[in-house]
Each structure stands twice: as C-alpha cells, then as structure tokens.
Design a protein around this motif. Structure first.
Motif, short mmCIF file in Angstrom:
data_model
loop_
_atom_site.label_atom_id
_atom_site.label_comp_id
_atom_site.label_asym_id
_atom_site.label_seq_id
_atom_site.Cartn_x
_atom_site.Cartn_y
_atom_site.Cartn_z
N CYS A 341 -13.98 1.68 -38.58
CA CYS A 341 -13.51 3.02 -38.98
C CYS A 341 -12.19 3.37 -38.27
N CYS A 344 -11.97 3.81 -34.32
CA CYS A 344 -13.09 3.08 -33.70
C CYS A 344 -12.70 2.59 -32.31
N CYS A 367 -21.45 -3.29 -35.65
CA CYS A 367 -20.05 -3.07 -36.00
C CYS A 367 -19.16 -4.19 -35.46
N CYS A 515 -18.46 6.11 -30.26
CA CYS A 515 -18.18 5.79 -31.67
C CYS A 515 -17.40 6.96 -32.27
S1 SF4 Z 1 -18.50 1.82 -33.75
FE1 SF4 Z 1 -18.45 3.75 -34.88
S2 SF4 Z 1 -16.32 3.99 -35.36
FE2 SF4 Z 1 -16.59 1.85 -34.85
S3 SF4 Z 1 -16.95 0.82 -36.81
FE3 SF4 Z 1 -18.93 1.33 -35.91
S4 SF4 Z 1 -19.42 3.29 -36.85
FE4 SF4 Z 1 -17.24 3.00 -37.14
#
Ligand code: SF4
Ligand code: SF4
Ligand code: SF4
Length: 591
Positions: A341, A344, A367, A515
């Motif tokens: 995102c 991030c 992620c 996040c």
């Molecule tokens: S850690 Fe949070 S900001 Fe990063 S990709 Fe995952 S959901 Fe998205």
C-alpha cells in the motif's frame, strides 16, 4: 428470527447456540471472520487469538478435557500447523464436545497451497461435516458438538471460500446452555503413552464403524429423487453449483456428513440411477472411496481437481454447453499486480534489500510476499509461515560450509514471528548461523485484516493485556546483536543492514512502524504521531528520471506528456520514501 449471514458469521452463531464456552483461532483467509464474530458473544464465550493454530487447537482441547464445549478454527494451511495435537486428540477423544473448522481455499487467492483438507478427516480418523450454505453451517456446528460428545471424537467442519464468504438466510435460535462436564483424572484416556495409545488405536477403529452407521442413518445425508437417468452425489458448495446447472432434472444424494461416508446409502442410490456423477470441489475424496467400493461413477475425468469449481465448469464439462458471455479485448486490460500500500512501512526495507548484491532473502507469508514482486523484487523464497528464519539458517550454513561469501537475510512479520518465527530464531542462535533476521513490526496482523496478537497489547475481545516486547524476546532467544529502527528512514535502514551484514554473528533488525492502514491506539499516537502528511512533486525541479517509481508506491505515476512524476494526493501518506530516493530533491512534504 431470520438473518442474512455469511457462512463465517453463521458458524459463529452456531458456536453461540451450541453452548460452546471456549474458542480459539489464528487468523487466516478465509476463516478469519469466524473468531471475530465469536468474540462478539463476550458474556458467554471466551474467544482468543492464539499465537498459532497449534496453540489454538491445544488450548481448545485443554478446555474440552476440562469439560467445556469448545471450538477452534483455522484456514487450510493452519491445519497443517495444528496437525500434531489433532492426531493425538483424535486418539484420546473429548470430554466437552470439540468442534474445529478447516476453511479451505480452492483457487489459492491468499495461501501458499491449494489443499483439500477432507483428507485430514480420513487420515486422522475424525467425524466430518460439510455445509453448503450459511443456514447449514450454523446448524452443523450444533450437530457437530453432539456428534463429538456422543462418539467421543473431534468433529471437523470443512468449509471452502464460497461457503465462508457467501450470504444466505439463517434462522436464529436460542443458546443452549450446557453445564460443564465432570472431569475425572483418567490417564488411560488422556495420556498418549505407547501402551495406552495402542489401546486407544483399537478404540478409534471401533468409533469409525459406529460413525459409518450414523452416517448411513443421519438426515445430514439425504436423497432428492427426480429423474433417475442421472444421479449426482455432491457435498459443500459443489452441491449448490450442481443444483444451479441441473435443477430438478436429475436426482441427488446430498452429503452433509462426509466422513465416514454413508456407503450403504451411496450403494442404494447408485443402484437406482443409470449414470452416476460425483461432483466435488478439488480432490476426488468421495469419488475414490465410491470406486474403491466397486461402484462405477464419473467424477474427475469430467470435473477438474484444480482451482475453484463453478456452475460454468460443470455445465461445460458435463453438458458441453457454454454460458452466454460478453466479448472483451484482453489486450485493453491493464495488469495490476498486487503491491504494498501507499505509505507501507515495509517499502523502504524491500527497497534497500533490492539494492544489495550477493545476498539471498528468505521471505515469509503476509504482506512481505509483496516484496518479491517487481519493482522491488528483493525476496528469493516464500515457503510457509515462519519458514523464512529457519530456511535462512539452513541456506546460511551451506554458504558458510562451502566458503561462499553470500549472506542470508530472513524477513518476517511481527505476528508471524510470534506464530512460528521464534523457534527458527532460537535455532539460528543455538546452531550459530550468521543470518540477518529482519522483523518487520507493523504493530498488527496486516494482510488478514488487522487482528491483534501478543505484540499489540489487546486481546481478541478488546481487553488490554501484556504487550510482548520483540526486542526482549529476541535477546532472550540468544541473539546478541539487535537494533530497532524506523523503516521510513532509508539511511537508518541502510546503516543497520551494513552493520548486520558485516557481523560474523547472527543479528536481528526490528523495523518498528504501524501498518499504513492501521487505526493507531492512543499509545501509538504518542509514539508514532497521529497525523499523516502528503508529498508533492515540484515539477520545476523534477528531471523525469523515474527513480521514485522504483519504490513501487501506487500513489506515484508518470505523466508521459510532461515527463514528470505525479503523486496522487488522495493516496499519499507522506512516508517520504520517494523523496529520499529522488536524486534532485524534487519531492516536498506538505505539512
Ligand atoms: S503492512 Fe499494511 S500498509 Fe503494508 S502492505 Fe500490508 S496492509 Fe498495506
Ligand atoms: S511519500 Fe511517496 S512513497 Fe510515500 S506514500 Fe507518498 S508517494 Fe508513496
Ligand atoms: S525521482 Fe525525482 S526527479 Fe526523478 S521522476 Fe521522481 S520526482 Fe522526478
């Protein structure tokens, strides 16, 4: 009262109505919402996020032995983690009824593997139920808890994605409050020592015979007679798809209790129909057993065992008919690979790792997998939850023993570290490999939708609790070289990596930042601030080099006419990673 519910909400309602008082889970798609909804019944049920599925299963089995009706849920790969206690508890049997859910994910939307966990029922010798919709899902929890107590067995409810996430009508009933069962010490039942296990093993076989009799008699397995030219045996969501394709033109044997199978009922159904189809999603679990009993049927020679099933596949493969569809020009569709995102906290970590030569990066689930994709392309392996640290250990040992100067960096998230990374890191310290482990602490279980874990200081039911300190744990596991840094500062990340890669001992870098999508707690607002900034490209300075685009931030794009980078202000969170990358300082932060 009737209510529209997803399968997962309905399972939670079933847990409530069945008089279950203890539930535990580790989040994972498509099972996550089950415990989230169970947790809402705060007055009646203790609902907990466990650090992993094995712990969830074990705490639920302990509660069962103590006499309570109990519940554990997990995604399909989570059952692999819980399999060890599951096999043993299958031998001992239960005290209070024990129900578990395996939420399987045909089509692998967010997993490592596509696996049909019905085989676990056969392998571990459990009773299994398969709902086709939300109404059945709720009722089957109540049936499952009774079966568990009557037959002294784990009752496994096997769901798949579409049953978990689709909505259908559910009739709500009252909760049945059952008293705690008496617990009496009985090592001949609950202590799986070899001599005792051998006796339990015989008991299990006897139980399976009784369960097969039940399977032939229960209304969970029922026949719908229509034309007898074609008979369809089906279960789960595949039954709904078959009904959509054939309607009332064929006869059905609908299986709700699918292990052990009702072989007598299947034989009498097969005798009555001219052609028998077995329609099931993923593996030929039912078909194989039917054929092993000498009954002729058509199954996987028509229905694929890969990917999600749907009515279109059944129609095309059995009736040779296509759905009406619109023509589209696939060339006009812009491919959009999944990406971290905007804002991030992991972007800078993967950006810096991607620049390093002569390293292997062992990645993990969540992620962090997005760091493997272009333009960051910095991760070499993703195996299963927690494997980054231990796989990194093995690789580092091989490099060192072969005099290679290649270094290994293992990347793991905070929730995953608690799940199964800690033991790998203990192995690194104990068996002394020179790995760099980066724990990306984003203060939450990110990809599954922000569930709390031992590091957040909040329980599944919203109470404040202990906040496990990763740095303290890492040191206690025997790692002497530990640094905690802000991953939004690329120079901090670079310096930490230089320091760690130069060491001849194992090290850990903890990158601590929430996040980007997380609602910050008051405590986090004090530590990380409460507001976000925005960054903007100063067009008069931008030289159109596209370096900022190499961060892979979805808020960044490039204007082909002006040959300037553009930041979408609605997406940007002002993390300043792109501005640190820009060679001419063309990106400003607007406070
Ligand atoms: S850690 Fe949070 S900001 Fe990063 S990709 Fe995952 S959901 Fe998205
Ligand atoms: S500052 Fe740059 S990298 Fe960060 S969110 Fe905004 S556009 Fe993306
Ligand atoms: S890195 Fe800087 S100069 Fe290069 S395109 Fe991006 S904003 Fe423009």
């Amino acid at each position: 009262m009737k209510k529209l519910m997803t399968g997962n909400e309905a399972i939670a309602r079933g847990v409530y109505e069945a008089g279950i008082t203890f539930a535990a889970a580790y989040p994972g798609t498509p099972s996550t919402e089950i415990l989230e909804n169970v947790a809402l019944y705060k007055d009646d049920i203790v609902a907990e996020w466990a650090p992993n599925e094995k712990v969830a299963f074990e705490s639920a089995l302990g509660a069962s032995i103590a006499g309570a009706r109990t519940f554990a849920s997990m995604k399909q790969v989570g059952v692999n983690v819980a399999a060890d206690p599951m096999f043993s508890f299958s031998y001992t049997g239960v005290n209070g009824g024990f129900v578990m859910v395996s939420a399987d994910e045909p089509g692998i939307h967010s997993s490592q593997t596509e696996q049909d966990n019905r085989y676990y029922a056969k392998f571990a010798k459990l009773a299994m139920l398969e709902p086709s919709d939300s109404g059945e899902a709720k009722e089957m929890v109540k049936e499952a808890v009774k079966i568990s107590e009557e037959f002294d067995t784990i009752a496994l409810i096997r769901m798949t994605t579409r049953v978990c996430h689709s909505k259908s009508i559910v009739e709500l009933n009252e909760r049945c409050n059952v008293p705690l069962k008496n617990y009496t010490k009985n090592i001949n039942k609950y202590a799986t020592m070899p001599a005792i296990s051998m006796k339990l093993r015989v008991k299990v076989e006897d139980r399976m015979k009784k369960l097969e009799k039940f399977s032939n008699e229960t209304p969970l397995n029922y026949i719908e007679w229509n034309d007898k030219k074609i008979g369809v045996i089906s279960s789960g969501v595949a039954y709904q798809y078959a009904k959509e394709v054939f309607g009332d033109t064929v006869s059905y044997l609908k299986l709700g209790f699918t292990y052990p199978l009702p072989m007598d009922k299947i034989k009498s159904f097969a005798d009555e129909v001219d052609t028998l189809y077995v329609i099931e999603e993923l593996e030929p679990f039912i078909e194989e057993q039917i054929k092993a009993n000498g009954i002729d049927c058509i199954g996987k020679d028509k229905i694929p065992n890969v990917g999600e099933l749907n009515p279109h596949i059944i129609r095309k493969n059995i009736l040779d008919k296509e759905n009406d569809s619109l023509d589209t020009d696939a060339n006009k569709l812009i491919p959009r690979p999944p990406t971290l995102c905007a804002g991030c906290p992991h972007r800078g970590v993967f950006y810096e790792l991607g620049k390093r030569k002569n390293i292997m990066v062992t990645g993990d689930i969540g992620c962090y997998g997005l760091g493997a994709l272009p333009p960051l392309s910095s991760v070499d392996t993703i195996i299963c939850m927690g494997a980054s640290v231990s796989a990194g250990h093995g690789a580092a040992k091989v490099y060192r023993n072969n005099n290679s100067d290649k270094k290994v960096v293992s990347v793991i998230g905070d929730s995953t570290f608690f799940h199964s990374g800690m033991t790998g890191l203990l192995d690194v310290a104990y068996n002394q490999s020179n790995t760099v482990t980066i724990i990306l602490d984003n203060r939450i279980t990110g990809m599954t939708g922000h569930q709390d874990h031992p590091g957040t200081g909040i329980t599944a039911q919203g109470q404040e609790t202990l906040e496990a300190d990763i740095e303290v744990i890492v040191k206690a596991l025997g790692i002497r070289n530990v640094k905690t840094i802000n991953p939004l500062r690329l120079n901090e990340m670079k310096e930490a990596l230089d320091w760690a890669l130069d060491l001849n001992e194992p090290s850990v870098i903890i990158t601590r930042w929430p996040c980007a999508l997380k609602r910050r707690t008051e405590k986090e607002k004090n530590e990380f601030g409460s507001r976000f900034d925005i960054c903007k490209v100063n067009e008069s300075i931008c030289i159109g080099c596209k370096k900022c685009l190499s961060t892979g931030c979805p808020a960044l794009s490039f204007n082909l006419e002006d040959k300037k980078a553009v930041i979408n202000e609605n997406m940007c969170l002002g993390c300043e990673i792109c501005s640190q990358v820009c060679p001419v300082n063309a990106i400003d932060t607007i406070k």
